[in-house]
Design an enzyme around this catalytic site. Structure first.
Site, PDB file in Angstrom:
ATOM      1  N   ASN A  58       0.803  -1.219   0.000  1.00 19.32           N
ATOM      2  CA  ASN A  58       0.000   0.000   0.000  1.00 19.32           C
ATOM      3  C   ASN A  58       0.837   1.270   0.000  1.00 19.32           C
ATOM      4  O   ASN A  58       0.305   2.359   0.174  1.00 19.32           O
ATOM      5  CB  ASN A  58      -0.931   0.003   1.216  1.00 19.32           C
ATOM      6  N   ILE A 118       1.051   7.026  -0.106  1.00 21.36           N
ATOM      7  CA  ILE A 118       0.389   6.102   0.795  1.00 21.36           C
ATOM      8  C   ILE A 118      -1.054   5.899   0.361  1.00 21.36           C
ATOM      9  O   ILE A 118      -1.756   6.861   0.050  1.00 21.36           O
ATOM     10  CB  ILE A 118       0.404   6.636   2.243  1.00 21.36           C
ATOM     11  N   CYS A 119      -1.467   4.648   0.343  1.00 22.49           N
ATOM     12  CA  CYS A 119      -2.872   4.351   0.066  1.00 22.49           C
ATOM     13  C   CYS A 119      -3.540   3.990   1.374  1.00 22.49           C
ATOM     14  O   CYS A 119      -3.438   2.868   1.842  1.00 22.49           O
ATOM     15  CB  CYS A 119      -2.967   3.208  -0.938  1.00 22.49           C
ATOM     16  N   LEU A 120      -4.170   4.971   1.984  1.00 17.90           N
ATOM     17  CA  LEU A 120      -4.832   4.728   3.275  1.00 17.90           C
ATOM     18  C   LEU A 120      -6.126   5.522   3.279  1.00 17.90           C
ATOM     19  O   LEU A 120      -6.130   6.719   2.993  1.00 17.90           O
ATOM     20  CB  LEU A 120      -3.909   5.168   4.411  1.00 17.90           C
TER      21      LEU A 120
END
Lengths: 203, 664
Positions: free
Chosen positions: A81, A89-91
C-alpha cells in the site's frame, strides 16, 4: 480556520505526541507556520518492518483539520500500500474516510498498523502487491531487507559495506572460509538469505 | 474564537487522570479548544464547537466523530455545557494550583517529619512559591481575575484554611475557588491582603493547622480584554478593555449590547459560613446570570442550493448579506458557504460579534484558502488585485490584507494594481515584442530569399532595408501608446495593439508577406512567385475578389491592353482604393516594388518616406498611390500583369481560394 487555528491545533497535537511515551511516534516541525512537518515511528514488532524507523513527510492543508493532511513516506518502504518509488500512501483515512477528529498522531499510528496489516487487494504498488500475494515469505525477506537498508533504527555500527546485511550471516559464511567481499555481495544479492547465499557462493 | 490559551489536558499531572478526562470532555474534538459554544448532533449525540461542527457538516455531511450522515438542521445548542465550561475555565487554573500545592505540601510534610528546623523550611518554601508564581503567570490562561481588579475591590473574603485543604478535600479546593471568584466578580478581595496571605499560607502549610485569611497568590491572573467585569464605581458590567474609559467618563450608562448576558457565577460556594449569605445575596442581585439573557434573535442563515442559482442571483444574495460579491460563481459559492458557517456559529454565541468582524474573518479565511495554495487562485476566479499580488511580491497588497475594515476591494485599487503591474513588467513586454519582431523579420527575409532568388536577387536588399525602416515605425507607434496614456490598459490591449500594427505592417509593407499569410488557402502557391509581376496580379485580384467587382478587372485589362496613359491608371486605383485599406496598401506596395525594380536607389529613399506617411495616415493612401503612379508611368508592368494568369487569393475571412482564368 485561520492560520492561528491551525498552528494552535498543531501545537496541541505535537504536545500530545510528546506526552505520549508509549507510542514511538514523533513529530517535528519543518517550517515556521506549522504547515510542514515530519513524523516518524518505529516499525511494528513482529513484522518485517520491525527494526526500522520510518519517516513520513506531512503537509498540512490550509483548511486542516477539515481536510486530511498530505502524507508520504520519506523512507523507502516495501509494502503493497506504499509506493516503492514515491512513498505515496494508500490509506482510506488520508482520503475519503478522514474526519476532523483525527490527529496527526492517530494517522501515524494508523500508518504503523498499516505496516502490520497490508491490504494487497487495494494496492498502491501493484508489483509489490503481486509479490506479496504470490510469495509471502520472499516478500517478507525483501521487506526486511529494505527496512534494514533504508530505515535503520540506529546508526549502523559496523563497517559501511555491511549496512543492511546480517552480521551473524556474514560471520557464519566467513567462518566457512569464503572470501569476505564475495560473502557480502552474495548476501546482498540474496537479500540476507543465508542458505541462498551459500548456494550462490558454492555454485 | 481568538483567545490564545494553549491549555490542554496535559496541564494536569498524570496521577490526576480523571481531571484530564474531565478536561477532555469539555473540549471540542475538532479544534481541541474548549467548546464555544457547544452544539450537539441530535441523531448521534456527538458534540463539538459550533463552527467546527457546522464546517464539518457543510464540507462532508457527516458527524465528525462517528461518520454518521448528518445535517445542519440536526444541530442543537447545549447551553448547560457552555455554562459549565465557563465556570470550569475560570476555575481551572485554581484547580491546577491546588493540585500543585498538594504535591508540594506532601513533600513538605515529609520534610517536616525529617527536619525540625522550621525556619529554613519556610524560606525554602517561600522561594518555591515565588518561582511558582512566575510560572503561573506564564501559563497563559487568560480568563481569570487580575491584580488590577482586586486592587479596585474593597472587601476581603474570609476563609478558613484547614489541614483538610491539604488532605485532598475537594470542598476545600472550592474554597479557594470562591476566593478567586470573588476577585473576579465582586471584588471581595484586597490585593494587599493577598500578599500578606502568601505569607500566611506558607505558615499554614507548614503548620498544617492554622486558620486565617486564605486569600491566595493567584493574583497574577489576567482577564482577557473581552471579559466583562463589574465597574467598581457604578457596578455596571463593563468589558475590561472599556473599563478605563468608562470610569474616565464618569460611568455613563452602557448600551445594552455591551451588557454581558452571562458572566461566570461561582458555583463552588460550598462553604456554609454565614458570612457568605450576604455574599450570596450580593451575587444574586448583581450577577447578570440572574437577568434574562439578551438573546440574539437573528435568524440563522440557510445554505443554498447553489446549482439552482445563477451567478447574478448569487451575487445579489451576497450583496444583500453585505459581504463582498466579487469573483466568479465558484468563489462566491464558497464564500457564501463559509459565511453561513461563520454567521451561524456567531449566532450561537452569547456575545455575537459585529458584522464587520465576521466579514474580516471571512476575508482572512478567503485570503488563506484561495490566495496561496488552492487551485482556485490559479484560475481567474480571484480579483485582479489579489491575483497580481502573487507576482508583485508584497507590492500594494499589505494594505489590502492587513486589518483595514474595508470590505470590498475598490476599483481604484484594482486599477492601481493593473498600472503597477504594467509598469513593472514594461521591459518584459518590450522584450517580447522585440523578440517577435526579430523572428518575423527572419522569416520574412528567408522567405524573400526563397522567392526572389529565382528572379531578382538584387531587389531583396532594397526591400529588406525598407522593411527595417518600416517596422521600426510601426513598432514605436504601438509601444508608446499605453505608456503615454499611463492608464490601466490591460496587457491584452497592449498585445492587441501590437498585433494590429503587425498586421498593418505586413499588409502594408510587403506583398510577399501577405501572400505568405494566405499560403494555406492557395492551391498553387508557387505560381505566385514565378515572376515579379505576378505579385501585382495577385493583389489586384485580391481586391477584385473582395469587392466581387469584375469591372475593375476589366478596366485594368483595358488599360493594359490599350497602353493607356497614367491618368487612366490612377482612376483605376481610385476605384480600387474605395474597397479597403489593406488592399490599397498592397497595391501601393506593388508599385513600390515595381519602382525598386526599375529605378535607382535614390527613388527607393523617397518611397520609404512616403510609406511612412502611409502608415501614419492611411486615409492619404489614395493620394500617395496617385503620386507614385504619376511619377513612374510604368504601364509596362500593368501590361505584364494582365497577361499573366492571375491567382485569386482568399482573404483571411474567405475560406476558399480559387484560381480564376482571366479573360482577354
Amino acid at each position: 480556520m485561520a492560520a492561528i487555528q491551525i498552528s494552535k491545533r498543531i501545537t496541541k497535537e505535537i504536545k500530545d505526541v510528546l506526552k505520549d511515551k508509549e507510542s514511538t511516534v514523533e513529530l517535528k516541525i519543518i517550517d515556521d507556520n506549522f504547515q510542514h512537518l515530519e513524523g516518524s515511528f518505529d516499525g511494528p514488532e513482529g513484522t518485517p518492518y520491525e527494526d526500522g524507523r520510518f519517516v513520513v513527510d506531512i503537509e498540512i492543508p490550509n483548511n486542516y483539520p477539515f481536510k486530511p493532511p498530505k502524507m508520504k513516506f520519506l523512507t523507502m518502504v516495501y509494502h503493497p500500500n506504499i509506493s516503492s518509488q514515491t512513498g505515496a500512501i494508500c490509506l482510506d483515512i488520508l482520503k475519503d474516510n478522514w474526519t476532523p477528529t483525527y490527529t496527526l498522531k492517530t494517522v501515524l499510528i494508523s500508518l504503523r498498523s498499516l505496516l502490520t496489516t497490508p491490504e494487497p487487494n487495494d494496492p498502491q504498488d501493484a508489483q509489490v502487491a503481486r509479490h506479496y500475494l504470490s510469495d509471502r515469505k520472499d516478500f517478507d525477506r525483501t521487506a526486511h531487507y529494505w527496512t534494514v537498508t533504508y530505515a535503520p533504527k540506529k546508526t549502523f555500527d559496523g563497517p559501511a559495506d555491511e549496512i543492511g546485511l546480517d552480521k551473524n550471516s556474514i560471520a557464519t559464511l566467513c567462518e566457512m572460509g569464503f572470501d569476505r567481499i564475495s560473502v557480502l555481495s552474495a548476501l546482498r544479492a540474496t537479500q540476507n538469505d543465508l542458505e541462498a547465499a551459500v548456494q550462490k557462493l558454492i555454485g | 474564537m481568538f483567545d490564545f490559551d494553549l491549555t490542554d489536558i496535559y496541564d494536569f499531572p498524570e496521577e490526576y487522570g480523571s481531571f484530564r478526562d474531565f478536561d477532555n470532555l469539555l473540549r471540542c474534538p475538532i479544534c481541541k479548544e474548549f467548546l464555544n459554544p457547544t452544539l450537539i448532533l441530535t441523531s448521534c449525540q456527538h458534540y463539538g464547537c459550533s463552527y467546527c461542527m457546522r464546517k464539518t457538516i457543510t464540507e462532508m455531511n457527516i458527524c465528525p466523530m462517528c461518520r454518521h450522515s448528518a445535517d445542519a438542521t440536526e444541530l442543537q445548542k447545549v447551553s448547560l455545557i457552555d455554562d459549565i465550561i465557563k465556570i470550569y475555565k475560570n476555575n481551572r487554573k485554581i484547580i491546577l494550583e491546588l493540585i500543585e500545592f498538594k504535591k508540594k505540601n506532601n513533600n513538605n510534610r515529609i520534610n517536616n517529619v525529617l527536619d525540625t528546623k522550621q525556619d529554613s523550611k519556610i524560606d525554602n518554601h517561600k522561594s518555591e512559591l515565588d518561582s511558582k508564581d512566575i510560572n503561573l503567570s506564564d501559563d497563559g490562561d487568560t480568563t481569570m481575575a487580575t491584580i488590577a481588579l482586586s486592587d479596585i475591590s474593597s472587601q476581603v473574603g474570609t476563609n478558613e484554611k484547614n489541614d483538610t485543604f491539604l488532605n485532598d478535600n475537594i470542598e476545600q479546593n472550592s474554597n479557594g475557588d470562591f476566593n478567586s471568584k470573588s476577585v473576579s466578580n465582586n471584588g471581595n478581595n484586597d490585593n494587599d491582603n493577598n500578599d500578606n496571605n502568601n505569607n500566611n499560607n506558607n505558615v499554614d502549610i507548614i503548620d498544617n493547622n492554622q486558620s486565617g485569611n486564605s486569600s491566595h497568590e493567584f493574583s497574577s491572573i489576567q482577564p482577557s480584554d473581552d471579559e466583562f467585569v463589574q465597574c467598581p464605581l457604578c457596578l455596571q458590567n463593563i468589558q475590561v478593555k472599556r473599563l478605563n474609559r468608562h470610569m474616565d467618563l464618569n460611568c455613563p450608562k452602557e448600551s445594552p449590547l455591551n451588557d454581558p448576558s452571562n458572566n461566570s457565577l461561582n458555583f463552588f460556594m460550598s462553604s456554609s459560613k454565614s458570612d457568605n449569605d450576604s455574599a450570596w445575596k450580593n451575587k444574586i442581585f448583581s450577577n447578570p446570570i440572574v437577568k434574562p439573557k439578551i438573546k440574539n434573535k437573528t435568524q440563522k442563515l440557510r445554505s443554498l442550493a447553489y446549482n439552482l442559482l445563477t451567478e447574478s442571483k448569487l451575487r445579489k444574495i451576497l450583496k444583500d448579506l453585505k459581504i463582498p460579491s466579487h469573483g466568479d460563481k465558484i468563489l462566491m459559492q464558497k464564500r457564501h458557504a463559509e459565511y453561513v458557517n461563520i454567521f451561524n456559529a456567531n449566532c450561537d454565541l452569547d456575545h455575537p460579534k459585529s458584522h464587520q468582524r465576521l466579514v474580516e474573518e471571512l476575508k482572512r479565511w478567503e485570503k488563506i484558502n484561495f490566495e496561496t495554495s488552492s487551485p482556485f487562485s490559479k484560475h481567474n476566479s480571484f480579483p485582479k488585485s489579489f491575483f497580481s499580488s502573487r507576482h508583485n511580491n508584497g507590492h500594494n497588497i499589505s494594505a489590502n490584507s492587513s486589518g483595514s475594515s474595508q470590505n470590498d476591494i475598490d476599483l481604484e485599487e484594482i486599477n492601481k494594481e493593473h498600472q503597477s503591474y504594467l509598469q513593472s513588467h514594461k521591459s518584459d513586454f518590450d522584450y517580447l515584442i522585440k523578440q517577435i519582431k526579430k523572428r518575423e523579420k527572419k522569416k520574412d527575409s528567408s522567405e524573400d530569399k526563397e522567392t526572389s532568388d529565382k528572379n531578382e536577387p538584387e531587389d531583396l536588399i532594397d526591400l529588406d532595408i525598407f522593411y527595417d525602416e518600416h517596422s521600426h515605425i510601426s513598432f514605436n507607434s504601438s509601444k508608446e501608446k499605453p505608456i503615454k496614456n499611463n492608464k490601466s490598459i490591460k496587457n491584452k490591449v497592449v498585445r492587441k495593439k501590437q498585433s494590429d500594427s503587425d498586421d498593418e505592417y505586413y499588409e502594408g509593407s510587403k506583398p510577399s508577406k501577405k501572400a505568405r499569410s494566405h499560403k494555406t488557402n492557395v492551391k498553387t502557391p508557387t505560381k505566385r512567385y514565378n515572376t515579379r509581376s505576378s505579385h501585382i496580379t495577385l493583389d489586384i485580384n485580391d481586391d477584385k475578389q473582395n469587392s466581387e467587382d469584375f469591372s475593375n478587372m476589366k478596366r485594368n485589362e483595358e488599360i493594359s491592353n490599350n497602353n493607356s496613359s497614367s491618368h487612366n491608371t490612377i482612376e483605376v486605383y481610385e476605384v480600387l482604393s474605395s474597397e479597403n485599406e489593406s488592399t490599397e496598401k498592397n497595391k501601393e506596395m506593388n508599385y513600390d516594388t515595381k519602382e525598386h525594380k526599375n529605378d535607382t536607389n535614390n527613388n527607393d529613399n523617397n518611397h520609404i518616406v512616403e510609406i511612412k506617411e502611409v502608415q501614419n495616415n492611411s486615409i492619404d493612401n489614395i493620394d500617395i498611390t496617385k503620386k507614385v503612379k504619376e511619377s513612374n508611368h510604368n504601364n509596362e508592368e500593368i501590361e505584364n500583369k494582365s497577361v499573366e494568369p492571375p491567382i485569386v487569393l482568399s482573404d483571411e475571412d474567405v475560406i476558399m481560394g480559387d484560381k480564376i482564368e482571366q479573360k482577354e
